[in-house]
Structures are given as structure tokens and as C-alpha cells.
Write a protein that holds these residues in place. Structure first.
Motif, PDB file in Angstrom:
ATOM      1  N   GLN A  30       0.831  -1.208   0.000  1.00  6.82           N
ATOM      2  CA  GLN A  30       0.000   0.000   0.000  1.00  6.82           C
ATOM      3  C   GLN A  30       0.864   1.254   0.000  1.00  6.82           C
TER       4      GLN A  30
ATOM      5  N   ASN B 133       2.485   1.656  -3.385  1.00  5.54           N
ATOM      6  CA  ASN B 133       1.500   2.116  -4.381  1.00  5.54           C
ATOM      7  C   ASN B 133       1.116   3.574  -4.172  1.00  5.54           C
ATOM      8  N   ASP B 134       1.127   4.026  -2.905  1.00  2.00           N
ATOM      9  CA  ASP B 134       0.805   5.421  -2.610  1.00  2.00           C
ATOM     10  C   ASP B 134       1.975   6.359  -2.887  1.00  2.00           C
TER      11      ASP B 134
END
Length: 146
Positions: free
Chosen positions: A110, A113-114
Motif C-alpha cells: 500500500q 502504491n501510494d
């Protein structure tokens, strides 16, 4: 941590509506002064107040805390110098060490991806800790980010 208000009464530590105390070799978890059945209680591990409280209680109840010199010469040592303000740490939580590692893997994906890990370098490996005598586990990984 400055935004959290802990209360200590004997060997019972409280944060918000949660309390933890050790009786003999067992940890008692209370929610609104009622004993909580913690076995695989997924709601418990998703409540940040409980997680913060239990980590603090676990650290405070250790018989010996590591000194800075001991800390930097153990498995926590990194091959890279990185100031704390550039360190990004990701934590996974689970009922087992495998569950904590899986949660850490998910949280790392996460963050990647951020864009939070762009240009970052891993600082050592994954550290797994048993919390509250094995009640649950945390897995952490730190990164040095530009």
C-alpha cells in the motif's frame, strides 16, 4: 504519542476505554472495565488505541530495557546511516507471527502504491515481536527515505 493520555494504577495501564494488567503470568484486557475475550478478536487488533496501549504496556513491563549501546549492537543494527526524520517505519499486526508478516507485506505494498516509499532504502530486515506474552505479534520494517 503526545496525543495519548495513559493512566497508571498499580500494574494496570489504561488508554481510553481499554486497560491492561498482568495477573500472575496472564494478561487481562478490559474494555470499559469488563474483561474482553481476546482469542482471535479481530476488532481488538483493528483498534489503534488497544494496539498502542498494549505495545506501551509490553515495553514498560519488561524487566530490562536495552541501552542505546546494546540496541545498536544487536540485530537492530543497520548497514546504512539514516536520521530519524528520514526513517519511514511500517508495522503489521496479527494473531500469529505469520499473520503479522502478511499484514506488513500488505501495508508495504500500500505504501509503495501510494508513493510513500519512492527512492527509499530498506534498513535491515523485518523485526517480529511477540506482544503481551504472545497474545499477538507485530512485524516492522524500516526504510530510509530521501
Amino acid at each position: 504519542m503526545a496525543n495519548y493520555e495513559f493512566r497508571l494504577q498499580g500494574n494496570k495501564l489504561s488508554l481510553g476505554s481499554y486497560s491492561i494488567q498482568k495477573v500472575g503470568d496472564k494478561y487481562i484486557i478490559l474494555l470499559n472495565n469488563k474483561i474482553v475475550d481476546v482469542k482471535n478478536n479481530s476488532k481488538l487488533l483493528s483498534d489503534i488505541n488497544f494496539v498502542i496501549l498494549s505495545i506501551v504496556y509490553d515495553e514498560l513491563s519488561k524487566t530490562k530495557l536495552a541501552s542505546y549501546d546494546e540496541f545498536i549492537t544487536t540485530e537492530h543494527e543497520s548497514r546504512y546511516a539514516c536520521p530519524w526524520w528520514k526513517t519511514h517505519t511500517i508495522t503489521g499486526i496479527g494473531w500469529t507471527s505469520g499473520g503479522a508478516k502478511a499484514d506488513l507485506f500488505n501495508a508495504t505494498i500500500q505504501d509503495a502504491n501510494d508513493g510513500d516509499l519512492h527512492g527509499c532504502t530498506s534498513l535491515g530486515g523485518v523485526e517480529i515481536n511477540s506482544r503481551l506474552g504472545g497474545l499477538y505479534f507485530t512485524a516492522t520494517q524500516s526504510f530510509c527515505c530521501p
